[in-house]
Design a protein around this motif. Structure first.
Motif, PDB file in Angstrom:
ATOM      1  N   PHE A 420       0.835  -1.203   0.000  1.00  0.00           N
ATOM      2  CA  PHE A 420       0.000   0.000   0.000  1.00  0.00           C
ATOM      3  C   PHE A 420       0.866   1.248   0.000  1.00  0.00           C
ATOM      4  CE2 PHE A 420      -2.525   3.296   2.207  1.00  0.00           C
ATOM      5  CZ  PHE A 420      -3.600   3.360   1.327  1.00  0.00           C
ATOM      6  N   ASN A 421       0.491   2.198  -0.850  1.00  0.00           N
ATOM      7  CA  ASN A 421       1.179   3.483  -0.925  1.00  0.00           C
ATOM      8  C   ASN A 421       0.251   4.550  -0.337  1.00  0.00           C
ATOM      9  OD1 ASN A 421       2.109   6.077  -1.786  1.00  0.00           O
ATOM     10  ND2 ASN A 421       3.258   5.119  -3.458  1.00  0.00           N
ATOM     11  N   PRO A 422       0.587   5.110   0.825  1.00  0.00           N
ATOM     12  CA  PRO A 422      -0.324   6.071   1.468  1.00  0.00           C
ATOM     13  C   PRO A 422      -0.485   7.376   0.702  1.00  0.00           C
ATOM     14  CG  PRO A 422       1.755   5.895   2.680  1.00  0.00           C
ATOM     15  CD  PRO A 422       1.782   4.830   1.630  1.00  0.00           C
ATOM     16  N   ASP A 423       0.407   7.659  -0.250  1.00  0.00           N
ATOM     17  CA  ASP A 423       0.275   8.881  -1.058  1.00  0.00           C
ATOM     18  C   ASP A 423      -0.706   8.693  -2.210  1.00  0.00           C
ATOM     19  OD1 ASP A 423       2.146  10.250   0.531  1.00  0.00           O
ATOM     20  OD2 ASP A 423       3.806   9.350  -0.598  1.00  0.00           O
ATOM     21  N   THR A 424      -0.586   7.566  -2.904  1.00  0.00           N
ATOM     22  CA  THR A 424      -1.467   7.307  -4.050  1.00  0.00           C
ATOM     23  C   THR A 424      -2.724   6.537  -3.658  1.00  0.00           C
ATOM     24  OG1 THR A 424      -0.379   5.219  -4.594  1.00  0.00           O
ATOM     25  CG2 THR A 424       0.553   7.216  -5.566  1.00  0.00           C
ATOM     26  N   LEU A 425      -2.717   5.958  -2.456  1.00  0.00           N
ATOM     27  CA  LEU A 425      -3.813   5.109  -1.962  1.00  0.00           C
ATOM     28  C   LEU A 425      -3.983   3.851  -2.805  1.00  0.00           C
ATOM     29  CD1 LEU A 425      -6.516   7.776  -0.970  1.00  0.00           C
ATOM     30  CD2 LEU A 425      -4.612   6.866   0.391  1.00  0.00           C
ATOM     31  N   LYS A 426      -2.912   3.439  -3.482  1.00  0.00           N
ATOM     32  CA  LYS A 426      -2.924   2.194  -4.247  1.00  0.00           C
ATOM     33  C   LYS A 426      -2.291   1.079  -3.427  1.00  0.00           C
ATOM     34  CE  LYS A 426      -4.347   4.217  -8.114  1.00  0.00           C
ATOM     35  NZ  LYS A 426      -5.695   3.960  -8.662  1.00  0.00           N
ATOM     36  N   GLY A 427      -2.744  -0.149  -3.675  1.00  0.00           N
ATOM     37  CA  GLY A 427      -2.200  -1.303  -2.966  1.00  0.00           C
ATOM     38  C   GLY A 427      -3.235  -1.905  -2.040  1.00  0.00           C
ATOM     39  N   ASN A 428      -2.964  -3.137  -1.588  1.00  0.00           N
ATOM     40  CA  ASN A 428      -3.964  -3.831  -0.772  1.00  0.00           C
ATOM     41  C   ASN A 428      -3.415  -4.436   0.523  1.00  0.00           C
ATOM     42  OD1 ASN A 428      -2.554  -6.032  -1.762  1.00  0.00           O
ATOM     43  ND2 ASN A 428      -4.233  -6.833  -3.010  1.00  0.00           N
ATOM     44  N   GLY A 429      -2.145  -4.188   0.826  1.00  0.00           N
ATOM     45  CA  GLY A 429      -1.597  -4.762   2.054  1.00  0.00           C
ATOM     46  C   GLY A 429      -0.160  -4.335   2.279  1.00  0.00           C
ATOM     47  N   PHE A 430       0.536  -5.097   3.110  1.00  0.00           N
ATOM     48  CA  PHE A 430       1.931  -4.809   3.453  1.00  0.00           C
ATOM     49  C   PHE A 430       2.745  -6.087   3.306  1.00  0.00           C
ATOM     50  CE2 PHE A 430      -0.769  -1.867   5.708  1.00  0.00           C
ATOM     51  CZ  PHE A 430      -0.136  -0.639   5.558  1.00  0.00           C
ATOM     52  N   LYS A 431       3.958  -5.958   2.770  1.00  0.00           N
ATOM     53  CA  LYS A 431       4.781  -7.163   2.634  1.00  0.00           C
ATOM     54  C   LYS A 431       6.254  -6.853   2.845  1.00  0.00           C
ATOM     55  CE  LYS A 431       4.656  -7.079  -2.490  1.00  0.00           C
ATOM     56  NZ  LYS A 431       4.235  -7.859  -3.673  1.00  0.00           N
ATOM     57  N   PHE A 432       6.980  -7.899   3.239  1.00  0.00           N
ATOM     58  CA  PHE A 432       8.408  -7.779   3.515  1.00  0.00           C
ATOM     59  C   PHE A 432       9.121  -8.942   2.833  1.00  0.00           C
ATOM     60  CE2 PHE A 432       6.557 -10.447   6.705  1.00  0.00           C
ATOM     61  CZ  PHE A 432       7.496 -11.410   7.014  1.00  0.00           C
ATOM     62  N   LYS A 433      10.402  -8.778   2.556  1.00  0.00           N
ATOM     63  CA  LYS A 433      11.151  -9.801   1.811  1.00  0.00           C
ATOM     64  C   LYS A 433      12.062 -10.637   2.719  1.00  0.00           C
ATOM     65  CE  LYS A 433      12.273 -11.822  -2.072  1.00  0.00           C
ATOM     66  NZ  LYS A 433      11.286 -12.639  -2.809  1.00  0.00           N
ATOM     67  N   ALA A 434      12.899  -9.980   3.497  1.00  0.00           N
ATOM     68  CA  ALA A 434      13.873 -10.708   4.322  1.00  0.00           C
ATOM     69  C   ALA A 434      13.141 -11.527   5.374  1.00  0.00           C
ATOM     70  CB  ALA A 434      14.838  -9.732   4.983  1.00  0.00           C
TER      71      ALA A 434
END
Length: 493
Positions: A420-434
């Motif tokens: 999710f991008n709080p500026d564009t309001l696009k996206g549906n969640g949060f994710k991490f790689k490591a």
């Protein structure tokens, strides 16, 4: 039941399928995919073991009057064929009480049943014998995971000249490469196959027998449950020592993303939850949260973010990250509910941690389907920090219920969740790689920070709820793949 003229005739074989018998996502996929294929005009027969857990008050299974005899080692094991129809799909159940009248599907909390090799040798051949006596003449045999990995093997060996399968093409789906059905070589006699098939180009795997490997090598085509996972399993990091086999078969390996049953998982009409809701009536979700907090014994606090996890408690699911970040999550003031069962060590560790925070954390060691619905509806944030995840269904259920996923960017989780991008309001969640507790907790913190910005949080919720998680597109991809491999099979004759 004879084949219907003009319909693609599909035989599915699996060790579990919802709503009859379930331990995990495999059951959900087999049940929902079969239903979606039947809705598109295919003739679908699904074969399952007749487990004692099947609720016959809900699903009255009827004997077909047909029996089969299956060679297992030097003996013949008999089975009786039962049937039931649901959502346009004909289900068949192989009854053999010595193998399937047991407390669990594959084992108990103490471990797997020691005769699982014999159980699923029997089931695999029983499916083919049943198809013969029922005169099914399938165009496609679609088998799932290691329990049915021997079916493509037998179709290419013991049943190679069988008229019932002369134009049958095979698809083998890998739901989780981490579970392969590996047994010691002394079990080879159970399979009734020549020793020439116990070699590295067939079923031999580091001196043992590997049922899943049989499906990988002998099926006409392979699929797995997300495009990302199809790529990952060709690498040493995710290939579980089968990456070489999968790379050899990469031209016949397809990644098709799972869907969910959007009729069952629908907050606007879910009978299990306190208040139905949709994107226009999100106050219903607030009522579900309060009802869930009350049900599990947490303080009813609207402004306390409620984290949730519904999972098999195993190493794959990232439980060690939950344990490592537990104190930090509690220090934020958030609440947490975990529902699941699995490894005893994880069960005990999580229960002990929850006892340290009785006003914030609840751990339910159980499989409870109605409660799972209420958790999806009542939670604010859903945690899936998986070490690997072939597809994952819970993140899609969460999105549909307006519960924001925090996931590790692997397999199907990476395919379905957009940061999710709080500026564009696009996206549906949060994710991490490591794969670290720090990386995981950082995204939990990001989610908790956004939770306090109600306008942006509602936008994020709506993004998730408005996504399409139905089986429609994936069912079409399976149908196209079936037709492709069947046409190729016919062209070879």
């Amino acid at each position: 039941m004879t084949p219907v003229e003009g319909k693609l005739n599909i035989l599915m074989a699996a060790s579990e399928a919802a709503p009859y018998a379930k331990t995990g996502g495999l059951a959900d996929v087999v049940g929902a995919l079969s239903k979606a294929l039947a809705a598109r005009g295919a003739s679908v027969s699904v074969f399952l073991p007749f487990y004692s857990q099947i609720d016959q008050s809900r699903f009255p299974l009827k004997s077909t009057g047909q029996t089969i005899a299956v060679p297992v080692s030097g003996r013949l094991e008999t089975g009786e064929i039962f049937s039931h129809e649901l959502a346009g799909v004909r289900y068949y159940f192989i009854k053999n009480d010595s193998y399937f009248n047991r407390p669990g599907l594959y084992g108990t909390n103490e471990g797997d049943y020691p005769d699982n090799a014999a159980r699923f040798v029997f089931f695999s051949r029983a499916v083919l014998e049943s198809a013969k006596v029922l005169n099914l003449r399938p165009q496609i045999v679609h088998s799932h995971d290691w329990h049915t990995g021997l079916i493509p093997v037998y179709l290419n060996t013991a049943y190679a000249g069988e008229p019932s399968f002369q134009e049958t093409a095979t698809l083998f789906t890998i739901h989780n490469l981490g579970y392969q059905g590996i047994f010691w070589h002394y079990d080879w006699h159970l399979l009734n196959l020549p020793w020439e098939y116990f070699n590295p180009e067939a079923l031999e795997f580091y001196g043992k027998i590997n049922f899943l490997k049989g499906g990988l090598i002998f099926a006409d085509a392979l699929s797995t449950v997300s495009p990302g996972y199809a790529k990952e399993i060709q690498t040493a990091a995710y290939g579980h020592r089968l990456e070489g086999v999968l790379r050899k078969r990469r031209k016949n390996l397809y990644g098709i993303l799972n869907g969910i049953d959007t009729e069952e998982w629908d907050p606007s009409r879910d009978p299990h939850i306190a208040s139905n809701y949709d994107t226009k009536t999100l106050q219903g979700k607030e009522k579900c949260k309060a009802a869930l907090q009350k049900e599990v014994g947490l303080p009813v606090q609207k402004d306390a973010p409620l984290l949730a996890m519904i999972s098999r408690l195993s190493e794959q699911k990232g439980i060690d990250l939950i344990v490592s970040a537990f104190d930090r999550m509690m220090a934020t003031g958030a609440q947490l509910i975990i529902l699941g069962n699995g490894d005893k060590e994880y069960e005990m560790r999580l229960e002990a941690l929850a006892k340290e925070y009785p006003q914030q954390a609840v751990v339910k060691i159980a499989y409870d389907h109605p409660l799972a619905h209420r958790i999806e509806a009542g939670a604010d944030i859903f945690l899936m920090p998986s070490k690997y995840e072939p597809c994952g269904l819970s993140q899609m259920m969460s999105l549909r219920y307006g519960t924001v996923p925090v996931v590790r960017a692997t397999g199907g989780l990476d395919d379905t969740i957009t940061q999710f991008n709080p500026d564009t309001l696009k996206g549906n969640g949060f994710k991490f790689k490591a794969y670290t507790a720090t990386a995981f907790f950082r995204q939990v913190q990001n989610a908790l920070s956004l939770f306090r910005e109600k306008k942006k949080w509602r936008a994020l919720i709506r993004n998730g709820m408005e996504g399409n998680y139905a089986w429609d597109a994936s069912a079409e991809k399976y149908l196209n793949l079936y037709k492709r491999i069947h046409n190729k099979k016919r062209g070879e004759k």
